[in-house]
Scaffold this motif. Structure first.
Motif, PDB file in Angstrom:
ATOM      1  N   LEU A  24      -7.663  -6.377   0.570  1.00 50.03           N
ATOM      2  CA  LEU A  24      -7.285  -5.280   0.592  1.00 50.03           C
ATOM      3  C   LEU A  24      -7.525  -4.402  -0.485  1.00 50.03           C
ATOM      4  CD1 LEU A  24      -3.325  -5.840   1.245  1.00 50.03           C
ATOM      5  CD2 LEU A  24      -5.152  -5.704   2.924  1.00 50.03           C
ATOM      6  N   GLU A  25      -7.766  -5.172  -1.709  1.00 49.72           N
ATOM      7  CA  GLU A  25      -8.397  -4.362  -2.821  1.00 49.72           C
ATOM      8  C   GLU A  25      -9.954  -3.873  -2.495  1.00 49.72           C
ATOM      9  OE1 GLU A  25      -7.934  -7.064  -5.962  1.00 49.72           O
ATOM     10  OE2 GLU A  25      -5.748  -6.764  -6.143  1.00 49.72           O
ATOM     11  N   SER A  62      -9.061   4.251   4.510  1.00 45.38           N
ATOM     12  CA  SER A  62      -7.528   4.675   4.507  1.00 45.38           C
ATOM     13  C   SER A  62      -6.427   3.611   4.767  1.00 45.38           C
ATOM     14  CB  SER A  62      -7.625   5.936   5.394  1.00 45.38           C
ATOM     15  OG  SER A  62      -7.664   5.141   7.020  1.00 45.38           O
ATOM     16  N   THR A  63      -5.088   4.010   4.737  1.00 45.88           N
ATOM     17  CA  THR A  63      -4.296   2.889   5.204  1.00 45.88           C
ATOM     18  C   THR A  63      -4.551   2.553   6.785  1.00 45.88           C
ATOM     19  OG1 THR A  63      -2.789   4.035   3.543  1.00 45.88           O
ATOM     20  CG2 THR A  63      -1.830   2.352   5.362  1.00 45.88           C
ATOM     21  N   HIS A  86      -4.766 -10.571  -0.477  1.00 47.07           N
ATOM     22  CA  HIS A  86      -4.827  -9.394  -1.262  1.00 47.07           C
ATOM     23  C   HIS A  86      -6.168  -8.880  -1.605  1.00 47.07           C
ATOM     24  CE1 HIS A  86      -1.952  -6.236  -2.545  1.00 47.07           C
ATOM     25  NE2 HIS A  86      -2.772  -6.120  -3.683  1.00 47.07           N
ATOM     26  N   ILE A 131      -7.619   0.251   6.827  1.00 44.47           N
ATOM     27  CA  ILE A 131      -7.107  -1.322   6.142  1.00 44.47           C
ATOM     28  C   ILE A 131      -6.489  -2.069   7.200  1.00 44.47           C
ATOM     29  CG2 ILE A 131      -6.092  -2.296   4.465  1.00 44.47           C
ATOM     30  CD1 ILE A 131      -6.782  -0.367   2.297  1.00 44.47           C
ATOM     31  N   ALA A 162     -12.601   3.208  -0.368  1.00 42.19           N
ATOM     32  CA  ALA A 162     -12.051   4.432  -0.179  1.00 42.19           C
ATOM     33  C   ALA A 162     -11.546   4.440   1.388  1.00 42.19           C
ATOM     34  CB  ALA A 162     -12.972   5.819  -0.269  1.00 42.19           C
ATOM     35  N   LEU A 205       0.609  -1.298  -0.125  1.00 42.71           N
ATOM     36  CA  LEU A 205       0.054   0.142  -0.058  1.00 42.71           C
ATOM     37  C   LEU A 205       0.638   1.234   0.102  1.00 42.71           C
ATOM     38  CD1 LEU A 205      -2.555  -0.958   2.616  1.00 42.71           C
ATOM     39  CD2 LEU A 205      -2.803  -0.897   0.149  1.00 42.71           C
ATOM     40  N   ARG A 206       1.835   1.290   0.782  1.00 39.81           N
ATOM     41  CA  ARG A 206       2.794   2.594   0.651  1.00 39.81           C
ATOM     42  C   ARG A 206       4.247   2.086   0.527  1.00 39.81           C
ATOM     43  NH1 ARG A 206      -1.191   4.867   0.413  1.00 39.81           N
ATOM     44  NH2 ARG A 206      -2.199   6.250   1.971  1.00 39.81           N
ATOM     45  N   GLY A 220     -11.184  -3.077   0.497  1.00 39.01           N
ATOM     46  CA  GLY A 220     -11.076  -2.006   1.222  1.00 39.01           C
ATOM     47  C   GLY A 220     -10.695  -0.512   0.587  1.00 39.01           C
ATOM     48  N   GLN A 221      -9.754  -0.974  -0.422  1.00 36.34           N
ATOM     49  CA  GLN A 221      -9.162   0.242  -1.125  1.00 36.34           C
ATOM     50  C   GLN A 221     -10.437   0.567  -2.033  1.00 36.34           C
ATOM     51  OE1 GLN A 221      -5.571  -1.577  -2.858  1.00 36.34           O
ATOM     52  NE2 GLN A 221      -4.605   0.334  -2.183  1.00 36.34           N
ATOM     53  N   SER A 222     -11.338  -0.213  -2.698  1.00 34.81           N
ATOM     54  CA  SER A 222     -12.372   0.246  -3.514  1.00 34.81           C
ATOM     55  C   SER A 222     -13.398   1.133  -2.626  1.00 34.81           C
ATOM     56  CB  SER A 222     -12.899  -1.134  -4.171  1.00 34.81           C
ATOM     57  OG  SER A 222     -13.586  -1.972  -3.206  1.00 34.81           O
TER      58      SER A 222
END
Length: 228
Positions: free
Chosen positions: A128-129, A137-138, A125, A141, A135, A54-55, A131-133
């Motif tokens: 995580l995707e 935050s890190t 993974h 997540i 919106a 992610l970062r 969670g990102q979809s």
């Protein structure tokens, strides 16, 4: 029964055994708390800055991983000697429980941090995707997806670290670190009192078995609740 125990273990001073056992438990407990507090964010940092994460940040990951690998490469007994000045500065002594704690924490933190990183890498993974979809935050997540999903593996890592800390307490006895290791060296090795040596080894084995049992139970419980 008591007379028979005294015949089998004529050199054992039960008061000193109880004190040494208490010191070992104190060292493991305190060191484990500080190790988890330091290793968990360090492991998360290495995971987040790793390649494809992610970062992702090769510089940060490379520096942190390099330091972690250096500390992990140093045998504990040598590490204890190397950090003696730091230990004396930090806690005012290099002996006893207080003197053993800093090197134990320094040695165990990178060890557990690597296990934390590995545990987080095992998380699907796709979650995580997801969670990102949404919106997230890190931080969200990490706290709501990564850590809950990796909990069984993290508990297993903490269990392994606790057992490693028991080994460290034994080795710290070489430099007067207290606990069962110190007792084994002073009586079992230096004074050739085999019964004391055998008893301290037996107590170490019991401690390891107990910690492994409790750790396995915790892992099984959270693995089952996650599947449920």
């Amino acid at each position: 029964m008591i007379d028979r125990m005294e015949d089998l273990l004529p050199n054992v001073r039960w008061g000193e055994i109880a004190e040494a056992l208490g010191e070992t438990l104190a060292m493991v407990s305190i060191a484990l708390v500080f190790t988890v507090a330091l290793a968990l964010p360090l492991g998360i940092l290495m995971y987040l800055t790793g390649k494809g994460q992610l970062r992702a940040n090769p510089i940060v990951y490379g520096v942190v991983a390099f330091i972690v690998n250096i500390i992990r490469s140093v045998p504990f007994i040598i590490l204890m000697i190397a950090v003696l000045p730091f230990t004396a500065l930090l806690v005012g002594t290099t002996l006893g429980v207080a003197g053993a704690l800093p090197p134990m924490i320094i040695a165990a933190t990178p060890f557990l941090a690597r296990l934390v990183e590995i545990a987080l890498r095992e998380v699907d993974h796709g979650l995580l995707e997801l969670g990102q979809s949404m919106a997230a935050s890190t931080r969200q997540i990490v706290s709501h997806i990564l850590l809950p999903e990796a909990r069984p593996a993290l508990l297993a890592a903490v269990t392994v670290t606790a057992i490693a800390l028991i080994d460290y307490t034994a080795m710290s006895g070489v430099l007067g670190g207290g606990g069962l290791g110190d007792l084994a060296i002073r009586y079992g090795y230096q004074r050739f009192q085999t019964d004391v040596m055998v008893l301290t080894i037996a107590l170490q084995i019991i401690l390891v078995q107990l910690i492994q049992f409790l750790g396995d139970r915790a892992v099984h419980r959270f693995s089952r609740s996650r599947r449920g």
